[in-house]
Design a protein around this motif. Structure first.
Motif, short mmCIF file in Angstrom:
data_model
loop_
_atom_site.label_atom_id
_atom_site.label_comp_id
_atom_site.label_asym_id
_atom_site.label_seq_id
_atom_site.Cartn_x
_atom_site.Cartn_y
_atom_site.Cartn_z
N SER A 1 0.04 -40.77 8.21
CA SER A 1 -0.28 -40.75 9.64
C SER A 1 -0.95 -42.04 10.12
CB SER A 1 -1.18 -39.55 9.96
OG SER A 1 -2.38 -39.63 9.21
N ASN A 2 -1.48 -42.85 9.19
CA ASN A 2 -2.09 -44.13 9.59
C ASN A 2 -1.04 -45.17 10.01
OD1 ASN A 2 -4.64 -43.19 9.07
ND2 ASN A 2 -4.86 -44.21 7.10
N GLN A 3 0.22 -44.95 9.60
CA GLN A 3 1.32 -45.87 9.94
C GLN A 3 0.89 -47.32 9.75
OE1 GLN A 3 4.02 -42.75 10.86
NE2 GLN A 3 4.41 -44.92 10.64
N ASN A 4 0.42 -47.62 8.54
CA ASN A 4 -0.14 -48.93 8.20
C ASN A 4 0.85 -49.68 7.32
OD1 ASN A 4 -1.58 -51.08 7.16
ND2 ASN A 4 -3.39 -49.89 6.62
N GLN B 1 7.79 -43.53 6.16
CA GLN B 1 6.86 -44.23 7.05
C GLN B 1 7.61 -45.29 7.85
OE1 GLN B 1 3.14 -46.07 5.55
NE2 GLN B 1 3.45 -47.67 7.07
N GLN C 1 7.65 -45.62 11.87
CA GLN C 1 6.66 -46.62 12.30
C GLN C 1 6.80 -46.90 13.79
OE1 GLN C 1 4.51 -47.67 10.07
NE2 GLN C 1 3.45 -49.34 11.10
N PRO C 2 5.70 -46.82 14.54
CA PRO C 2 5.80 -47.12 15.98
C PRO C 2 6.20 -48.57 16.21
CG PRO C 2 3.49 -46.82 15.32
CD PRO C 2 4.33 -46.44 14.14
N TYR D 1 7.90 -53.67 14.58
CA TYR D 1 6.95 -52.70 14.01
C TYR D 1 5.51 -53.07 14.35
CZ TYR D 1 10.84 -51.22 10.98
OH TYR D 1 12.04 -50.78 10.50
N TRP D 2 4.74 -52.08 14.86
CA TRP D 2 3.31 -52.29 15.00
C TRP D 2 2.73 -52.54 13.61
CZ3 TRP D 2 1.04 -47.77 18.46
CH2 TRP D 2 1.67 -47.79 19.72
N LYS E 1 -0.24 -51.71 12.48
CA LYS E 1 -0.84 -50.42 12.12
C LYS E 1 -0.93 -49.58 13.40
CE LYS E 1 -4.12 -52.60 8.88
NZ LYS E 1 -5.53 -52.72 8.46
N LYS E 2 -1.06 -48.27 13.23
CA LYS E 2 -1.20 -47.43 14.41
C LYS E 2 -2.46 -47.78 15.19
CE LYS E 2 -2.02 -42.88 14.22
NZ LYS E 2 -1.74 -41.45 13.92
N PRO F 1 -2.11 -51.07 18.23
CA PRO F 1 -0.91 -50.79 19.01
C PRO F 1 -0.31 -52.03 19.66
CG PRO F 1 -2.87 -50.00 20.16
CD PRO F 1 -3.31 -50.42 18.79
#
Length: 415
Positions: free
Chosen positions: A121-124, A156, A160-161, A168-169, A171-172, A175
């Protein structure tokens, strides 16, 4: 002879004997000291790549504690050094090195394939890098838990946002931001995973396209046309204090940021298919990059922490970026992506590292000095991306972000 005279003579004899005994003792002590030789923990007749790798194992007996940690962590620095370790093992077949790699995965992946300390969920993007360790080990071990962990990391990447144009960001918690670092953290893993584990051709092609898009976007948004160098970060929202209100870019060209980007290009090309249209573009980007980086190389062969600021007060010749550029140029030439002239640049840089930044202890342990410990943008406390910020972050020896690339550069130059 009187009693007093006898006493004086006796005292003189005792003093004389004591003096002789002391002299003998000093001589023996000196001889003993001279005969003591410090045992070499790391033999000096090995190549620099193996010497540094064995030194890392000595410094951090558990790979989960790389980067001076007191608790195990799944992070990019572990993946970076172990990626280098895997290449040293393939070159030397030193079992100690293979065991070091395996023990990290064994410790950090449980029996069900869950990755300890990792949160999807950290999308790192930083957390993807150690997936390279699993890509290396799974074909050798066929342990299902390693495959499941790789599948988690791939999931992931699929969630990834992204920025509005598909970047790609980082990390979440960052933003709308793309950092140069992120391309090295994620894209080599993503490309290789697609090539080796995705059977659906349509899905595979989409991943390749996404990977190439990251390079296209970082060139579009972060490259300075005048110098050819790339800014450390780009904020699409332009809301960050560090972001230029017109371009969204951070203020400076950070050595290691550019180093991550160079390594990302030469490593991704290992797995991107020959017939993919983006392949030639990345090679063009790499050549432009090499030209720009060469222009800011110091006469010592090294590069400055803030690349284009030379010997401005506070700036310093920095180890991690210098090692990354050396690796990028050496591999770029070896693979045929760069003209042969860049091998001279790599060798000059490597000599600069050995002459100025490497020290060897009596026991053979090899140190890499003058490494920038960390640098980023934003966060808490806030990192403003100023010149003063970059030159005042911690400087230390044996940072894995330097030792890993030094090992890989050594292998490419066969030193």
């Amino acid at each position: 002879m009187t009693t007093n005279s006898k006493y004086v003579v006796l005292c003189a004899m005792v003093i004389s004997l004591l003096t002789i005994a002391c002299k003998d003792n000093k001589t023996n002590s000196k001889e003993t000291t001279e005969n003591i030789t410090v045992e070499k923990i790391v033999p000096e007749n090995l190549k620099w790549s193996e010497r540094m790798m064995l030194s890392e194992i000595e410094r951090f007996p558990k790979a989960s504690l790389l980067d001076f940690r007191d608790k195990p962590k799944w992070s990019y620095t572990n993946g970076l050094v172990l990626c280098a370790a895997s290449r040293v093992y393939e070159d030397t077949k030193n079992q100690k090195i293979y065991d070091y790699i395996y023990d990290y995965a064994d410790e950090m992946i449980d029996s069900l394939g869950h990755i300890k300390t990792y949160k999807l969920s950290n999308q790192n993007l930083d957390m993807i890098k150690s997936g390279d360790v699993l890509l290396y080990l799974y074909p050798k071990t066929k342990e299902e838990r390693f495959l499941k962990a790789m599948q988690t990391l791939d999931s992931q990447m699929e969630t990834q946002p992204k920025t509005s144009d598909g970047g790609y960001w980082h990390k979440k918690v960052y933003p709308y931001q793309m950092w140069l670092d992120g391309l090295y953290m994620a894209e080599p893993f993503h490309t290789r995973y697609a090539k080796e584990y995705i059977e659906d051709g349509v899905v595979q092609q989409k991943i390749y396209d996404d990977v190439v898009l990251q390079f296209d976007l970082i060139q579009k948004h972060s490259r300075d046309e005048k110098s050819g160098l790339l800014y450390h970060g780009w904020d699409e929202s332009k809301e960050q204090q560090w972001a230029n209100k017109e371009t969204g870019n951070s203020q400076h060209f950070w050595s290691r940021g550019m180093g991550w980007y160079g390594m990302a290009m030469v490593d991704v090309l290992d797995f991107l298919p020959e017939n993919h249209p983006g392949r030639e573009r990345i090679i063009i980007y790499l050549n432009k990059y090499a030209e720009a980086i060469t222009k800011v190389q110091d006469t010592s062969g090294l590069w400055w922490q803030v690349l284009d600021q030379g010997n401005r007060e506070g700036n310093y010749l920095e180890a991690t970026g210098s090692a990354m550029f050396t690796y990028t140029f050496a591999k770029g030439v070896n693979k045929g992506y760069l003209p042969k002239k860049y091998l001279e640049i790599a060798n000059k840089a490597y000599k600069g590292i050995i002459d100025n930044l490497i020290s060897v202890e009596e026991n053979g342990i090899v140190n890499l000095n003058k490494c920038c410990g960390v640098a980023g943008l934003g966060g808490n406390p806030y990192r403003d991306g100023s010149f003063d910020y970059y030159v005042n972050e911690i400087i230390r020896s044996n940072d894995p972000k330097g030792t890993g690339p030094f090992i890989m550069a050594s292998l490419e130059l066969n030193k």
